[in-house]
Design a protein around this motif. Structure first.
Motif, PDB file in Angstrom:
ATOM      1  N   ASP A 213       0.267   5.874   7.655  1.00 39.55           N
ATOM      2  CA  ASP A 213       1.449   7.034   7.348  1.00 39.55           C
ATOM      3  C   ASP A 213       0.815   6.598   5.703  1.00 39.55           C
ATOM      4  O   ASP A 213       1.871   6.316   5.246  1.00 39.55           O
ATOM      5  N   ALA A 216       4.732   7.779   4.136  1.00 44.10           N
ATOM      6  CA  ALA A 216       5.743   6.560   3.515  1.00 44.10           C
ATOM      7  C   ALA A 216       5.262   5.527   2.881  1.00 44.10           C
ATOM      8  O   ALA A 216       6.441   5.044   2.027  1.00 44.10           O
ATOM      9  N   LEU A 248      11.509   6.802   9.699  1.00 48.60           N
ATOM     10  CA  LEU A 248      10.310   6.185   9.399  1.00 48.60           C
ATOM     11  C   LEU A 248       9.775   6.196  10.655  1.00 48.60           C
ATOM     12  O   LEU A 248      10.595   5.161  11.823  1.00 48.60           O
ATOM     13  N   GLY A 252       4.867   4.002   9.916  1.00 45.61           N
ATOM     14  CA  GLY A 252       5.768   4.480   8.836  1.00 45.61           C
ATOM     15  C   GLY A 252       6.793   3.427   8.470  1.00 45.61           C
ATOM     16  O   GLY A 252       5.945   3.404   7.506  1.00 45.61           O
TER      17      GLY A 252
END
Length: 334
Positions: A213, A216, A248, A252
């Protein structure tokens, strides 16, 4: 018409990158051209039996046939094989040092296949009376020598960053490592993910269907860039709360944690190498391509694009070490 095949050069050197978990063997020509490469899980903590017999067995397993086919083949090694827990200790050499310094302090192990020249590590000692503890590296000094061989322009003045479990930031001037700092970024990430509360809501490492991710990661990087002194411990807990509040995903959270830790390393590392009179030196990265890509993206986000991305430079460094030790004189003359 097809061009005639170029005959392969004869082997002139067996180069070993011998770490804690793994052993990599490279068969090199006299000019450093790689001829063959092999990997083994026989790192110094993974030997089939303890003591010198275990090291002899590991060497025979990974390169015994090469050594039988080429009697008297020079052998060099770097890494944890020269540590106090290795085959024989090659004591640290103080900075500043170059590859000739390393060769001059090499330890020679008498093996069943002939002498094995082991490179010493480096130690960066604080000034007398200083408050900073010493710093050490073992194996990275050879990768640095290889990087300078591949990118000679870096030898004048540069910083070489080797990300990993214990990331090294090494400053180089006139071909010598003048000092360095270690950041335990990779180890902290592994410990927090596997053995802390933060990791309990993250997917298992390598779990199928869990791609990275990047948003993130970038958020963690940005958060690190906003940190003040001592903020890391507080910011780490945000990894959990951002997951608890649904901001998140589980993956993430892992990437946010990675961005946070790498970000703190980069901010501190860049501040340490800045020179008020000459500016920040060119920054080159050495190591695993996937990890280098993540670091390079983070550096660009901080407006410090790397000057070069280099893979595993240990073979080139071991070749430089062997040359400096005079082990290739006969082969080069031929």
């Amino acid at each position: 018409m097809n061009a005639p095949a170029t005959p392969q050069q004869p082997p002139a050197l067996l180069a070993l990158d011998w770490g804690t978990s793994n052993l990599r063997a490279f068969l090199l020509a006299a000019d450093g051209t790689p001829l063959a490469e092999r990997g083994s899980a026989r790192g110094i903590r993974q030997l089939a039996q303890p003591g010198p017999a275990g090291f002899e067995q590991a060497l025979a397993e990974v390169a015994g046939d090469w050594l039988r086919d080429q009697p008297g083949l020079p052998m060099v090694a770097c890494g944890m094989v020269g540590s106090a827990q290795g085959w024989q200790e090659a004591r640290y050499v103080a900075c500043p040092a170059d590859v000739a310094t390393l060769a001059g302090q090499a330890v020679v192990i008498r093996t069943a296949h002939g002498p094995l020249h082991v490179a010493p590590g480096l130690i960066d000692r604080p000034a007398v009376g200083g408050s900073q503890p010493p710093d050490v590296m073992r194996g990275e000094e050879i990768q640095i020598a290889g990087a300078l061989a591949l990118q000679p322009a870096l030898a004048e003045r540069a910083c070489l960053l080797l990300p990993g479990t214990h990331a090294k930031w090494a400053q180089v001037q006139q071909g010598r490592v003048t000092g360095f700092r270690t950041f335990m970024t990779g180890e902290l990430y592994a410990l927090l993910r596997r053995h802390s509360l933060l990791g309990q809501t993250m997917p298992a490492e390598g779990e199928a269907g869990t791609g990275s991710d990047e948003a993130a990661f970038n958020a963690g990087l940005a958060r690190a860039g906003q940190a003040g002194p001592g903020d890391l411990a507080h910011q780490l807990f945000g990894t959990r709360t951002l997951g608890l509040t649904g901001q998140l995903t589980p993956q993430g959270q892992a990437d946010y944690l990675s961005g946070l830790l790498i970000g703190h390393e980069l901010v501190a590392g860049l501040a340490a190498i800045a020179d008020d009179h000459h500016g920040t030196p060119p920054l080159a990265l050495i190591g695993d391509p996937a990890l280098l890509a993540r670091y390079a993206g983070a550096l660009r986000a901080l407006d410090h694009a790397p000057a070069a991305l280099l893979g595993n430079t240990a073979p080139q460094g071991l070749h430089q070490f062997a040359q400096a030790a005079g082990l290739l004189t006969q082969g080069l003359a031929a």
